[in-house]
Design an enzyme around this catalytic site. Structure first.
Site, PDB file in Angstrom:
ATOM      1  N   ASP A 138       0.806  -1.216   0.000  1.00  0.00           N
ATOM      2  CA  ASP A 138       0.000   0.000   0.000  1.00  0.00           C
ATOM      3  C   ASP A 138       0.840   1.268   0.000  1.00  0.00           C
ATOM      4  OD1 ASP A 138      -1.986   2.105   0.963  1.00  0.00           O
ATOM      5  OD2 ASP A 138      -3.261   0.335   0.912  1.00  0.00           O
ATOM      6  N   GLY A 166      -4.843   2.303  -0.494  1.00  0.00           N
ATOM      7  CA  GLY A 166      -4.739   1.588  -1.757  1.00  0.00           C
ATOM      8  C   GLY A 166      -5.469   0.259  -1.710  1.00  0.00           C
ATOM      9  N   ASP A 167      -5.238  -0.512  -0.659  1.00  0.00           N
ATOM     10  CA  ASP A 167      -5.887  -1.812  -0.518  1.00  0.00           C
ATOM     11  C   ASP A 167      -7.404  -1.690  -0.460  1.00  0.00           C
ATOM     12  OD1 ASP A 167      -3.579  -3.331  -0.518  1.00  0.00           O
ATOM     13  OD2 ASP A 167      -3.360  -3.332   1.649  1.00  0.00           O
ATOM     14  N   LEU A 168      -7.891  -0.690   0.265  1.00  0.00           N
ATOM     15  CA  LEU A 168      -9.332  -0.584   0.521  1.00  0.00           C
ATOM     16  C   LEU A 168     -10.044   0.287  -0.508  1.00  0.00           C
ATOM     17  CD1 LEU A 168      -9.220  -0.334   4.409  1.00  0.00           C
ATOM     18  CD2 LEU A 168      -9.592  -2.354   2.993  1.00  0.00           C
ATOM     19  N   ALA A 172     -10.514  -3.086  -2.574  1.00  0.00           N
ATOM     20  CA  ALA A 172     -11.701  -3.786  -2.087  1.00  0.00           C
ATOM     21  C   ALA A 172     -12.999  -3.126  -2.529  1.00  0.00           C
ATOM     22  CB  ALA A 172     -11.650  -3.889  -0.558  1.00  0.00           C
TER      23      ALA A 172
END
Length: 374
Positions: A138, A166-168, A172
């Site tokens: 991230d 970044g991940d979320l 996601a």
């Protein structure tokens, strides 16, 4: 009320954060999420702190899913996965591009046996491009998209963000949005498709204002010098006399004039030099403790909030009244903690308030039996 994703079956090959958060949201809306894990389990199970046999992180992200152990390199296990894929609605995977193809579990292969399958691939850089196979986390996503470059501290150095944006927000959430769009399109056209979710691509969306500034006027924003990066006295963080902080965002004139009146400096509304205004506002706020300013701003429309810790935030009467922490996750040894709030409206969620995360391979026999019955 029937949950909107009741009857939807999801095969989840993902680990750690982006994919598991995506499938958690789907599960909370009623989908049957089957988590396909290697014999050693999702790496997240081993994290600290512990919550029963697994980590607290794993329990929060995998509440309400079912777990099956598979070796994707073993022919027999791969055959089991193919059997599950024939009946699945959605596949979520976050391997690097090409991995699922080498395993014989890529979209083209699965679509031949299940044309209605929606296959969602979450990667850092997307399925194609010069960086497609590059490893990153991230902090790297945010560095490479210009996001981190605008998050500077007082010394001008970028500050490590506390959220895995970044991940979320890049991975996601866009995955969920596109899966739901693909389900709607499948309803109309009868076929599934391959979704290419790039976490770095989607971070640029969050920088809409900065891109607009740069593209339209050539004024590319700089840390500490623009409206929402610390350059405005009306959108800033101020230190109080007791070392606490206020976040002040009275951007509109009606808020700004009221703010200045409440701190006892209404004349600053007519001061054209913002440096003078900032210096004086900083001096005034620093002259009183946070408790004084809480009382001063209580019930006032000025867009001022005290900077609190996460521990304090979860005790806020407003969030308690909203019930966002009322649901619970339970471990197999009986421990209980609040479940992770997810952006799914209460009307779409189950009425079960306490749900467990799966132990490793817990549902293997159950799912095998269902496959034989099918």
């Amino acid at each position: 009320m029937t949950q909107p994703l009741a009857g939807i079956k999801v095969l989840d090959f993902s680990t750690l954060l982006p994919g598991p958060m995506c499938t958690l949201i789907l599960a909370e809306a009623g989908a049957d999420v089957i988590k396909l894990e290697r014999a050693s389990g999702d790496e997240m199970r081993g994290y600290e702190p512990r919550f029963g046999e697994d980590s607290a992180n794993f329990a929060l992200l995998n509440r309400g899913k079912r777990s099956v152990c598979v070796d994707l390199k073993a022919d027999a296990d791969r055959a089991r996965v193919l059997a599950l894929a024939r009946e699945a609605d959605i596949v979520v995977e976050q391997f690097r591009p090409g991995v699922m193809q080498r395993l014989g579990l890529d979209y083209e292969t699965l679509a031949r046996i299940n044309p209605r399958l929606i296959y969602c691939s979450i990667t850092t850089y997307g399925q194609q491009g010069p960086k497609a196979s590059k490893a990153a986390h991230d902090l790297n996503f945010q560095a490479e998209t210009g996001t981190l470059g605008l998050a500077a501290g007082a010394d001008g150095a970028p500050v490590v963000p506390p959220t895995l944006t970044g991940d979320l927000a890049g991975g996601a959430y866009p995955a969920v949005v596109n899966i739901l769009l693909a389900l709607r399109q499948r309803d109309a056209q009868g076929r599934g498709q391959h979704l290419d979710i790039s976490m770095t691509d989607n971070l640029f969306t969050l920088m809409y204002w900065a891109l607009g500034n740069g593209w339209s006027s050539g004024q590319w924003p700089r840390p500490g010098q623009d409206l929402v990066t610390g350059g405005s006295v009306r959108y800033a963080i101020y230190r109080t006399a007791d070392g606490r902080y206020l976040s002040a965002a009275p951007l509109e004139d009606r808020f700004w004039h009221r703010f200045l009146a409440l701190i006892g400096a209404p004349a600053l509304a007519g001061e054209p030099d913002e440096r003078i205004v900032r210096t004086e506002v900083e001096r005034i706020i620093a002259s009183r403790p946070a408790a004084y300013w809480r009382r001063q701003f209580e019930g006032q429309d000025v867009c001022v909030s005290e900077v609190v810790s996460l521990e304090q935030a979860v005790q806020d009467p407003h969030f308690k009244a909203r019930g966002i922490f009322d649901r619970e996750v339970v471990s197999r040894d009986g421990r209980v903690m609040p479940a992770l709030p997810v952006p799914v409206c209460a009307s779409f969620r189950s009425d079960r308030m306490r749900v467990a995360a799966p132990t490793l391979g817990e549902h293997g026999a159950e799912i095998a039996g269902q496959a034989r019955e099918g």
